[in-house]
Design an enzyme around this catalytic site. Structure first.
Site, PDB file in Angstrom:
ATOM      1  N   LYS A 138       0.206   4.238  -0.262  1.00 18.40           N
ATOM      2  CA  LYS A 138      -0.411   5.442   0.333  1.00 18.40           C
ATOM      3  C   LYS A 138      -0.131   6.651  -0.576  1.00 18.40           C
ATOM      4  CE  LYS A 138      -0.295   3.194   4.755  1.00 18.40           C
ATOM      5  NZ  LYS A 138      -0.280   3.297   6.220  1.00 18.40           N
TER       6      LYS A 138
ATOM      7  N   GLY B 107       2.024   2.259  10.793  1.00 16.91           N
ATOM      8  CA  GLY B 107       2.936   3.387  10.638  1.00 16.91           C
ATOM      9  C   GLY B 107       3.580   3.821  11.937  1.00 16.91           C
TER      10      GLY B 107
ATOM     11  N   ASN C  20       0.873  -1.169   0.000  1.00 14.51           N
ATOM     12  CA  ASN C  20       0.000   0.000   0.000  1.00 14.51           C
ATOM     13  C   ASN C  20       0.915   1.225   0.000  1.00 14.51           C
ATOM     14  OD1 ASN C  20      -1.742   2.081   0.536  1.00 14.51           O
ATOM     15  ND2 ASN C  20      -2.385   1.342   2.553  1.00 14.51           N
TER      16      ASN C  20
ATOM     17  N   GLU D  73      -5.601  -5.185  10.495  1.00 17.95           N
ATOM     18  CA  GLU D  73      -4.625  -4.114  10.696  1.00 17.95           C
ATOM     19  C   GLU D  73      -4.957  -3.362  11.977  1.00 17.95           C
ATOM     20  OE1 GLU D  73      -2.546  -3.041   6.785  1.00 17.95           O
ATOM     21  OE2 GLU D  73      -4.241  -1.698   7.029  1.00 17.95           O
TER      22      GLU D  73
ATOM     23  N   SER E 131       3.121  -2.141  10.429  1.00 20.25           N
ATOM     24  CA  SER E 131       4.563  -2.146  10.726  1.00 20.25           C
ATOM     25  C   SER E 131       5.231  -3.484  10.442  1.00 20.25           C
ATOM     26  CB  SER E 131       4.825  -1.700  12.173  1.00 20.25           C
ATOM     27  OG  SER E 131       4.393  -0.358  12.347  1.00 20.25           O
TER      28      SER E 131
ATOM     29  N   GLU F 142      -7.020   4.459   7.684  1.00 20.56           N
ATOM     30  CA  GLU F 142      -6.849   5.892   7.400  1.00 20.56           C
ATOM     31  C   GLU F 142      -8.100   6.461   6.729  1.00 20.56           C
ATOM     32  OE1 GLU F 142      -3.033   5.558   5.466  1.00 20.56           O
ATOM     33  OE2 GLU F 142      -2.185   4.967   7.392  1.00 20.56           O
TER      34      GLU F 142
ATOM     35  N   HIS G 255      -9.674   0.912   4.687  1.00 24.40           N
ATOM     36  CA  HIS G 255      -8.397   1.114   5.391  1.00 24.40           C
ATOM     37  C   HIS G 255      -8.628   2.032   6.595  1.00 24.40           C
ATOM     38  CE1 HIS G 255      -4.347   2.458   6.293  1.00 24.40           C
ATOM     39  NE2 HIS G 255      -3.945   1.338   5.727  1.00 24.40           N
TER      40      HIS G 255
HETATM   41  P1  PGA Z   1       2.581   0.267   7.685  1.00 23.13           P
HETATM   42  O1  PGA Z   1       1.117   0.422   7.032  1.00 23.13           O
HETATM   43  O2  PGA Z   1       3.158  -1.023   7.142  1.00 23.13           O
HETATM   44  O3  PGA Z   1       3.347   1.472   7.249  1.00 23.13           O
HETATM   45  O4  PGA Z   1       2.376   0.189   9.162  1.00 23.13           O
HETATM   46  C1  PGA Z   1       0.288  -0.686   6.835  1.00 23.13           C
HETATM   47  C2  PGA Z   1      -1.006  -0.243   6.194  1.00 23.13           C
HETATM   48  O5  PGA Z   1      -1.484   0.847   6.497  1.00 23.13           O
HETATM   49  O6  PGA Z   1      -1.588  -0.957   5.355  1.00 23.13           O
END
Ligand code: PGA
Length: 240
Positions: free
Chosen positions: A12, A166, A10, A160, A198, A97, A95
């Site tokens: 982003k 993140g 992803n 997640e 992460s 976010e 997601h």
């Molecule tokens: P990250 O994000 O690996 O940077 O923690 C995972 C995600 O949001 O899918």
């Protein structure tokens, strides 16, 4: 039959035409016979570039979001049919976010999942609890509620935990396994369930070794080819 193993990046809101080109070239040059399926999800504007580079390769591509509407006066939105038109196989739905920064509801995630399926895409539905919810012992309640809003079939599920995204703070393999086993009972048996939050080269193998973890949804580490390839190989090595 063994469940599909998948590692999806992803990206982003990162990238440029130049950095995307370098990243895709490095992934393709280094992936060999990965033993797991691989996909990348760039920002919408780069789907054409990514499709041109990846067509005919083992790496699939997808989008990070989709409109729940089929078409019409929805300024700024992108439909599932448009994603299919650009060769997308996957689309991320719900997601954290999108849920937490943009106010997306469980019902919207359900509608987006249905729209993606109707266009022939494979939705990757994300569920996960916040730190406060985990500490209050509500993890199962939250992920069950998020999942219940979706008529789940033909998709990929991603657990997640919001507190791990993140932050550099990943769930332990045992924490991930516990939630994956809970989710496993609530989706069709062939559903790949990915862990996200992460995941790095250094912790991927331990997380993927868990019996109900079928791969990963990777944010930050998907932007670094060597990291992403190590994670992909960790998924491919599982059980072999
Ligand atoms: P990250 O994000 O690996 O940077 O923690 C995972 C995600 O949001 O899918």
């Amino acid at each position: 039959m063994a469940r599909t193993r998948l590692v999806a990046g992803n990206w982003k809101m990162h990238g440029s035409r130049a950095s995307n080109r370098a990243l895709l070239d490095a992934i393709l040059a280094g992936m060999g016979n990965a033993g797991a399926q691989c996909a990348v999800c760039p920002p919408f504007v780069y789907l054409q570039q990514v499709a041109e580079r990846l067509r005919g390769t083992p790496v699939a591509w997808g989008a990070q979001n989709v409109s729940e509407h089929a078409q019409g006066a929805y300024t700024g939105e992108v439909s599932a049919a448009m994603l299919a038109d650009f060769g997308c196989r996957y689309v991320i739905v719900g997601h954290s976010e999108r849920r937490h920064l943009f106010g997306e509801t469980d019902a919207q995630a359900g509608a987006k999942f249905a729209a993606a399926r109707a266009a022939g895409l494979t939705p990757i539905l994300c569920v996960g609890e916040t730190l406060g919810e985990r500490e209050a012992g509500r993890t199962e309640e939250i992920v069950a509620r998020q999942l219940a809003a979706v008529e789940f079939a033909g998709g990929v599920l991603a657990y997640e935990p919001v507190w791990a995204i993140g932050t550099g703070r990943n769930a332990t393999p045992e924490q991930a396994q516990a939630v994956h086993a809970f989710l496993r009972l609530r989706v069709p048996p062939d559903t790949p369930i990915l862990y996200g939050g992460s995941v790095k080269a250094q912790n991927a193998a331990a997380i993927f070794a868990m019996p109900d973890v079928d791969g990963g949804l990777i944010g930050g580490a998907s932007l670094v080819a060597a990291e992403f390839l190590t994670i992909l190989r960790a998924a491919g090595a599982k059980g072999s």
